[in-house]
Design a protein around this motif. Structure first.
Motif, PDB file in Angstrom:
ATOM      1  N   ASP A   1      -0.919  -9.476   2.089  1.00  9.62           N
ATOM      2  CA  ASP A   1       0.230  -9.872   0.855  1.00  9.62           C
ATOM      3  C   ASP A   1       1.653  -8.392   1.556  1.00  9.62           C
ATOM      4  N   ILE A   2       1.060  -7.891   3.060  1.00 12.38           N
ATOM      5  CA  ILE A   2       1.011  -6.696   3.307  1.00 12.38           C
ATOM      6  C   ILE A   2       1.283  -6.895   5.055  1.00 12.38           C
TER       7      ILE A   2
ATOM      8  N   MET B   1       3.655  -0.727  -9.761  1.00  9.43           N
ATOM      9  CA  MET B   1       3.520   0.125  -9.122  1.00  9.43           C
ATOM     10  C   MET B   1       2.450   0.705  -8.444  1.00  9.43           C
ATOM     11  N   SER B   2       1.850  -0.794  -7.962  1.00 11.05           N
ATOM     12  CA  SER B   2       0.121  -0.126  -7.491  1.00 11.05           C
ATOM     13  C   SER B   2       0.435  -1.237  -6.887  1.00 11.05           C
ATOM     14  N   LEU B   3      -0.861  -0.927  -5.769  1.00 13.14           N
ATOM     15  CA  LEU B   3      -1.548  -2.230  -4.570  1.00 13.14           C
ATOM     16  C   LEU B   3      -2.226  -2.716  -4.531  1.00 13.14           C
ATOM     17  N   ALA B   4      -3.073  -2.273  -6.033  1.00 13.18           N
ATOM     18  CA  ALA B   4      -4.480  -2.911  -5.957  1.00 13.18           C
ATOM     19  C   ALA B   4      -5.045  -4.315  -6.319  1.00 13.18           C
ATOM     20  N   GLY B   5      -5.684  -4.438  -5.672  1.00  9.00           N
ATOM     21  CA  GLY B   5      -5.994  -5.802  -4.848  1.00  9.00           C
ATOM     22  C   GLY B   5      -4.906  -6.128  -4.263  1.00  9.00           C
ATOM     23  N   LYS B   6      -4.324  -5.784  -3.038  1.00  5.53           N
ATOM     24  CA  LYS B   6      -2.951  -6.125  -2.426  1.00  5.53           C
ATOM     25  C   LYS B   6      -4.151  -5.983  -0.651  1.00  5.53           C
ATOM     26  N   THR B   7      -3.322  -7.478  -0.310  1.00  3.84           N
ATOM     27  CA  THR B   7      -3.994  -7.250   1.493  1.00  3.84           C
ATOM     28  C   THR B   7      -3.289  -6.819   2.386  1.00  3.84           C
ATOM     29  N   LEU B   8      -3.582  -5.368   2.756  1.00  5.80           N
ATOM     30  CA  LEU B   8      -2.812  -5.225   4.205  1.00  5.80           C
ATOM     31  C   LEU B   8      -3.142  -5.734   4.962  1.00  5.80           C
ATOM     32  N   PHE B   9      -2.172  -5.657   6.412  1.00 14.44           N
ATOM     33  CA  PHE B   9      -2.628  -6.072   7.469  1.00 14.44           C
ATOM     34  C   PHE B   9      -1.568  -4.531   8.708  1.00 14.44           C
ATOM     35  N   ILE B  10      -2.089  -3.741   8.806  1.00 13.05           N
ATOM     36  CA  ILE B  10      -1.466  -2.861   9.300  1.00 13.05           C
ATOM     37  C   ILE B  10      -2.154  -2.812  11.474  1.00 13.05           C
ATOM     38  N   SER B  11      -1.097  -2.859  12.125  1.00 12.70           N
ATOM     39  CA  SER B  11      -1.550  -2.434  13.473  1.00 12.70           C
ATOM     40  C   SER B  11      -1.116  -1.247  13.889  1.00 12.70           C
ATOM     41  N   GLY B  12      -2.581  -0.369  14.828  1.00 19.99           N
ATOM     42  CA  GLY B  12      -2.218   0.471  15.167  1.00 19.99           C
ATOM     43  C   GLY B  12      -2.839   1.659  14.039  1.00 19.99           C
ATOM     44  N   GLY B  13      -3.579   1.262  13.514  1.00 21.84           N
ATOM     45  CA  GLY B  13      -3.831   2.349  12.199  1.00 21.84           C
ATOM     46  C   GLY B  13      -4.677   2.760  12.353  1.00 21.84           C
ATOM     47  N   SER B  14      -5.462   3.677  13.242  1.00 19.08           N
ATOM     48  CA  SER B  14      -6.761   4.586  13.189  1.00 19.08           C
ATOM     49  C   SER B  14      -6.207   5.615  13.187  1.00 19.08           C
ATOM     50  N   ARG B  15      -4.998   6.097  12.892  1.00 13.48           N
ATOM     51  CA  ARG B  15      -4.868   7.408  13.124  1.00 13.48           C
ATOM     52  C   ARG B  15      -3.884   8.026  12.830  1.00 13.48           C
ATOM     53  N   GLY B  16      -2.429   8.925  12.440  1.00 13.07           N
ATOM     54  CA  GLY B  16      -1.718   8.969  11.839  1.00 13.07           C
ATOM     55  C   GLY B  16      -1.024   8.751  11.093  1.00 13.07           C
ATOM     56  N   ILE B  17       0.996   8.060  10.996  1.00 13.61           N
ATOM     57  CA  ILE B  17       0.722   7.413   9.853  1.00 13.61           C
ATOM     58  C   ILE B  17       0.453   6.252   9.530  1.00 13.61           C
TER      59      ILE B  17
END
Length: 289
Positions: free
Chosen positions: A91-92, A1-17
């Motif tokens: 990973d995500i 139940m952890s995202l330790a070491g996982k790599t997330l690519f997030i579009s538009g993540g400078s604020r908010g959700i």
């Protein structure tokens, strides 16, 4: 139940959700690429890719801010490759970037129409497409689109058909790609809030302080996203999740922490099907539909 070491690519993540999701992952020790257009402070909008990266690092994660317009294929490709070079893979994929304009047909100029479709539908398709070759190599790969259930009722179209088409385009990416990449073990899901979320969009476009006072904090979406992203990808795909229902399935019963200042019913969000409102115990005013 952890995202330790996982790599997330997030579009538009400078604020908010998007930023809230990034910070929740960072507390686990995740790596996060913030791919967005905001490099300089905006007079009406908080945060840049650089302030977001600082917050992620302070929360315990590793961050890489990348200036990226997701309408541009070359920029998205470069951002994805830079992520892989820096963190060793992806990973995500979180498709968070979105454009909104709540106008009727005659009041919607085609420049704004194109912007919404290029960012929402085309952007989600493009970012997912660029990430998939790397997600196929991940142990528990997920694509999560911040997009609504496909509730095909005229009431969601009649006042802002262009926006609804663009937003439902993101949802159709979930519907199609979840089946297309099921054999690869890539989970493709949508997540949408039951209630309005207190973001810049709510304060600037959707009712201001009055609706913000009836909204939950972005943290509820971050906690729900975390719960989804830590589930086995082969067992969790093709879903149109609602934030509160995800957390209730995780055993959460007290939601007051997400709206500590609310004194009455919360504002129900766009695109939430009637049956979802009917099965919740939360007091919700159907503000947008």
């Amino acid at each position: 139940m952890s995202l330790a070491g996982k790599t997330l690519f997030i579009s538009g993540g400078s604020r908010g959700i998007g930023l809230a999701i990034a910070l929740r992952a960072a507390r686990d020790g995740a790596n996060v690429t913030i791919a967005a257009k905001t490099a300089e402070p905006h007079p009406k909008l908080p945060g840049t890719i650089y302030t977001a990266a600082e917050e992620i690092e302070k929360a315990g994660g590793k961050a890489m801010p990348v200036l990226c317009d997701i309408r541009e294929e070359a920029q998205v490709g470069a951002a994805v490759e830079k992520t892989v070079e820096t963190f060793g893979g992806i990973d995500i994929c979180i498709n968070n970037a979105s454009a909104i304009n709540l106008t009727g047909t005659l009041a919607t100029d085609m420049k704004r129409y194109d912007l919404m479709h290029q960012i929402n539908t085309r952007g989600t398709f493009l970012v997912s497409k660029m990430c998939i070759q790397h997600l196929k190599l991940a142990a528990n790969p997920h694509i999560l689109n911040l997009a609504p259930p496909l509730d095909m009722q005229a009431k969601w179209f009649k006042n802002h058909v262009a926006y609804t088409m663009a937003k439902f385009g993101m949802s159709m990416c979930t519907l199609g790609m979840s089946a297309e990449f099921a054999r690869d073990g890539i989970a493709v899901n949508s997540l949408w809030p039951l209630t309005a979320i207190d973001t810049a969009a709510v304060r600037n476009l959707l009712g201001g302080e009055a609706v913000a006072s009836m909204s939950r904090s972005p943290q509820i979406m971050a906690d729900a996203a975390h719960a989804i992203l830590t589930r086995p990808s082969r067992e969790t795909t093709g879903n149109f999740f609602i934030d509160e229902e995800v957390l209730r399935a995780e055993g959460v019963t007290d939601f007051s922490v997400y709206a500590p200042g609310a004194t009455g019913p919360l504002a129900g969000d766009f695109f939430v099907p009637d049956e979802v409102f009917e099965r919740t115990d939360t007091k919700v005013a159907r503000t947008f539909g």
